[in-house]
Scaffold this motif. Structure first.
Motif, PDB file in Angstrom:
ATOM      1  N   ARG A 187      49.654  55.263 121.716  1.00 55.51           N
ATOM      2  CA  ARG A 187      48.312  55.591 121.545  1.00 55.51           C
ATOM      3  C   ARG A 187      47.300  54.484 122.010  1.00 55.51           C
ATOM      4  N   TYR A 188      47.709  53.199 121.954  1.00 54.54           N
ATOM      5  CA  TYR A 188      46.896  52.124 122.102  1.00 54.54           C
ATOM      6  C   TYR A 188      47.095  51.586 123.459  1.00 54.54           C
ATOM      7  N   TYR A 189      47.765  52.031 124.320  1.00 54.25           N
ATOM      8  CA  TYR A 189      48.240  51.378 125.535  1.00 54.25           C
ATOM      9  C   TYR A 189      46.926  51.015 126.683  1.00 54.25           C
ATOM     10  N   GLY A 190      46.314  52.206 126.681  1.00 56.97           N
ATOM     11  CA  GLY A 190      45.174  52.124 127.802  1.00 56.97           C
ATOM     12  C   GLY A 190      43.823  51.917 127.146  1.00 56.97           C
ATOM     13  N   ILE A 191      43.677  51.595 125.579  1.00 56.65           N
ATOM     14  CA  ILE A 191      42.537  51.328 125.096  1.00 56.65           C
ATOM     15  C   ILE A 191      41.819  50.128 125.395  1.00 56.65           C
ATOM     16  N   PRO A 192      42.642  49.024 125.481  1.00 52.66           N
ATOM     17  CA  PRO A 192      41.949  47.541 125.948  1.00 52.66           C
ATOM     18  C   PRO A 192      41.144  47.904 127.203  1.00 52.66           C
ATOM     19  N   ASN A 193      41.423  48.650 128.169  1.00 53.25           N
ATOM     20  CA  ASN A 193      40.718  48.889 129.359  1.00 53.25           C
ATOM     21  C   ASN A 193      39.190  49.742 129.048  1.00 53.25           C
ATOM     22  N   ILE A 194      39.628  50.583 128.115  1.00 51.85           N
ATOM     23  CA  ILE A 194      38.311  51.159 127.627  1.00 51.85           C
ATOM     24  C   ILE A 194      37.569  50.377 126.834  1.00 51.85           C
ATOM     25  N   ALA A 195      37.975  49.369 125.948  1.00 48.68           N
ATOM     26  CA  ALA A 195      37.114  48.618 125.077  1.00 48.68           C
ATOM     27  C   ALA A 195      36.345  47.600 126.228  1.00 48.68           C
ATOM     28  N   ARG A 196      37.125  47.235 127.159  1.00 50.87           N
ATOM     29  CA  ARG A 196      36.474  46.335 128.042  1.00 50.87           C
ATOM     30  C   ARG A 196      35.215  46.933 128.913  1.00 50.87           C
ATOM     31  N   ARG A 197      35.413  48.080 129.297  1.00 42.63           N
ATOM     32  CA  ARG A 197      34.292  49.059 129.822  1.00 42.63           C
ATOM     33  C   ARG A 197      33.064  48.965 129.057  1.00 42.63           C
ATOM     34  N   VAL A 198      33.398  49.502 127.654  1.00 43.83           N
ATOM     35  CA  VAL A 198      32.369  49.352 126.689  1.00 43.83           C
ATOM     36  C   VAL A 198      31.670  48.285 126.468  1.00 43.83           C
ATOM     37  N   LEU A 199      32.307  47.103 126.276  1.00 43.23           N
ATOM     38  CA  LEU A 199      31.793  45.738 125.933  1.00 43.23           C
ATOM     39  C   LEU A 199      30.920  45.486 127.347  1.00 43.23           C
ATOM     40  N   GLU A 200      31.533  45.482 128.496  1.00 43.34           N
ATOM     41  CA  GLU A 200      30.851  45.088 129.863  1.00 43.34           C
ATOM     42  C   GLU A 200      29.519  46.044 129.986  1.00 43.34           C
ATOM     43  N   SER A 201      29.479  47.326 129.559  1.00 46.57           N
ATOM     44  CA  SER A 201      28.385  47.820 129.477  1.00 46.57           C
ATOM     45  C   SER A 201      27.250  47.633 128.643  1.00 46.57           C
ATOM     46  N   PHE A 202      27.904  47.297 127.531  1.00 52.37           N
ATOM     47  CA  PHE A 202      26.971  46.939 126.455  1.00 52.37           C
ATOM     48  C   PHE A 202      26.289  45.665 126.608  1.00 52.37           C
ATOM     49  N   LEU A 203      27.171  44.677 127.140  1.00 54.67           N
ATOM     50  CA  LEU A 203      26.421  43.436 127.341  1.00 54.67           C
ATOM     51  C   LEU A 203      25.501  43.139 128.620  1.00 54.67           C
ATOM     52  N   ALA A 204      25.948  44.191 129.568  1.00 55.39           N
ATOM     53  CA  ALA A 204      24.940  44.465 130.693  1.00 55.39           C
ATOM     54  C   ALA A 204      23.626  44.683 130.084  1.00 55.39           C
ATOM     55  N   PHE A 205      23.502  45.773 129.244  1.00 56.69           N
ATOM     56  CA  PHE A 205      22.371  46.273 128.538  1.00 56.69           C
ATOM     57  C   PHE A 205      21.616  44.955 127.903  1.00 56.69           C
ATOM     58  N   LYS A 206      22.482  44.565 127.022  1.00 57.53           N
ATOM     59  CA  LYS A 206      22.098  43.480 126.092  1.00 57.53           C
ATOM     60  C   LYS A 206      21.598  42.079 126.554  1.00 57.53           C
ATOM     61  N   GLN A 207      22.135  41.605 127.688  1.00 53.98           N
ATOM     62  CA  GLN A 207      22.284  40.428 128.340  1.00 53.98           C
ATOM     63  C   GLN A 207      21.701  40.501 129.834  1.00 53.98           C
ATOM     64  N   PRO A 208      20.837  41.483 130.251  1.00 47.24           N
ATOM     65  CA  PRO A 208      20.462  41.514 131.626  1.00 47.24           C
ATOM     66  C   PRO A 208      20.029  40.358 132.448  1.00 47.24           C
ATOM     67  N   HIS A 209      19.584  39.258 131.691  1.00 47.65           N
ATOM     68  CA  HIS A 209      19.149  38.221 132.247  1.00 47.65           C
ATOM     69  C   HIS A 209      20.382  37.371 132.892  1.00 47.65           C
ATOM     70  N   ILE A 210      21.520  37.611 132.298  1.00 51.26           N
ATOM     71  CA  ILE A 210      22.618  36.767 132.780  1.00 51.26           C
ATOM     72  C   ILE A 210      23.506  37.678 133.862  1.00 51.26           C
ATOM     73  N   ASN A 211      23.480  37.117 135.099  1.00 49.92           N
ATOM     74  CA  ASN A 211      24.133  37.790 136.211  1.00 49.92           C
ATOM     75  C   ASN A 211      25.136  38.408 136.167  1.00 49.92           C
ATOM     76  N   ASP A 212      25.230  39.393 136.865  1.00 49.89           N
ATOM     77  CA  ASP A 212      26.685  40.178 136.901  1.00 49.89           C
ATOM     78  C   ASP A 212      27.854  39.457 137.283  1.00 49.89           C
ATOM     79  N   THR A 213      27.594  38.510 138.247  1.00 49.31           N
ATOM     80  CA  THR A 213      28.676  37.748 138.797  1.00 49.31           C
ATOM     81  C   THR A 213      29.156  36.685 137.986  1.00 49.31           C
ATOM     82  N   GLN A 214      28.363  36.386 136.946  1.00 50.98           N
ATOM     83  CA  GLN A 214      28.803  35.424 135.833  1.00 50.98           C
ATOM     84  C   GLN A 214      30.024  35.996 134.881  1.00 50.98           C
ATOM     85  N   SER A 215      30.676  35.462 134.303  1.00 45.39           N
ATOM     86  CA  SER A 215      31.703  35.789 133.526  1.00 45.39           C
ATOM     87  C   SER A 215      31.407  36.380 132.273  1.00 45.39           C
TER      88      SER A 215
END
Length: 155
Positions: A53-81
């Motif tokens: 059940r958990y096998y594909g979940i890390p990819n989902i979690a990464r997408r949520v984290l990336e989207s949230f951080l893009a919203f929360k930290q817009p001043h940090i360029n997307d090309t940065q890690s």
């Protein structure tokens, strides 16, 4: 609402008008749907879900984290890690790096079966997702509560 569904059969391409898929009618964005998937995993963690059940979940979690951080930290360029964006979040350091390590090990791999990769680490999925949601709630409680309300969930 309806949608056009294209099928490829023996007679070539055919299209039919069908009722709108629930994924499109119930969620306004991919982020909402993926947030709900994470909430569902956390809510069922007390039950005995298999690691499958958990096998594909890390990819989902990464997408949520990336989207949230893009919203929360817009001043940090997307090309940065992702590391730099996560570094700017005020949350318990050990949990931040646990989330990042879990996602780095279990998502976006370019090959299968790394000898040093221990798939049993997937059993940590509910705990890591709980930390991820706690971080989102800590950083943006109005956002977190609004998402729960929108998705019909108890915060």
């Amino acid at each position: 609402y309806y949608m056009l569904q294209a099928d490829f059969g023996m007679n070539g391409r055919n299209s039919q008008i069908r009722p709108l898929d629930p994924l499109l009618s119930e969620y306004e964005s991919e982020y909402q749907y993926l947030f709900k998937c994470i909430m569902d995993i956390c809510r069922e963690s007390s039950q005995s879900s298999g690691m499958e059940r958990y096998y594909g979940i890390p990819n989902i979690a990464r997408r949520v984290l990336e989207s949230f951080l893009a919203f929360k930290q817009p001043h940090i360029n997307d090309t940065q890690s992702l590391y730099k964006k996560l570094e700017a979040i005020k949350f318990e350091e050990a949990k931040k790096w646990r989330i990042l390590r879990f996602l780095d090990v279990n998502s976006h791999s370019d090959h299968i079966g790394e000898p040093e990769h221990d798939i049993s680490i997937l059993s940590e999925t509910p705990a890591v997702l709980t930390d991820l949601l706690a971080m989102i709630k800590s950083e943006a409680s109005n956002h977190y509560e609004g998402m729960c309300k929108k998705l019909g969930l108890t915060p």
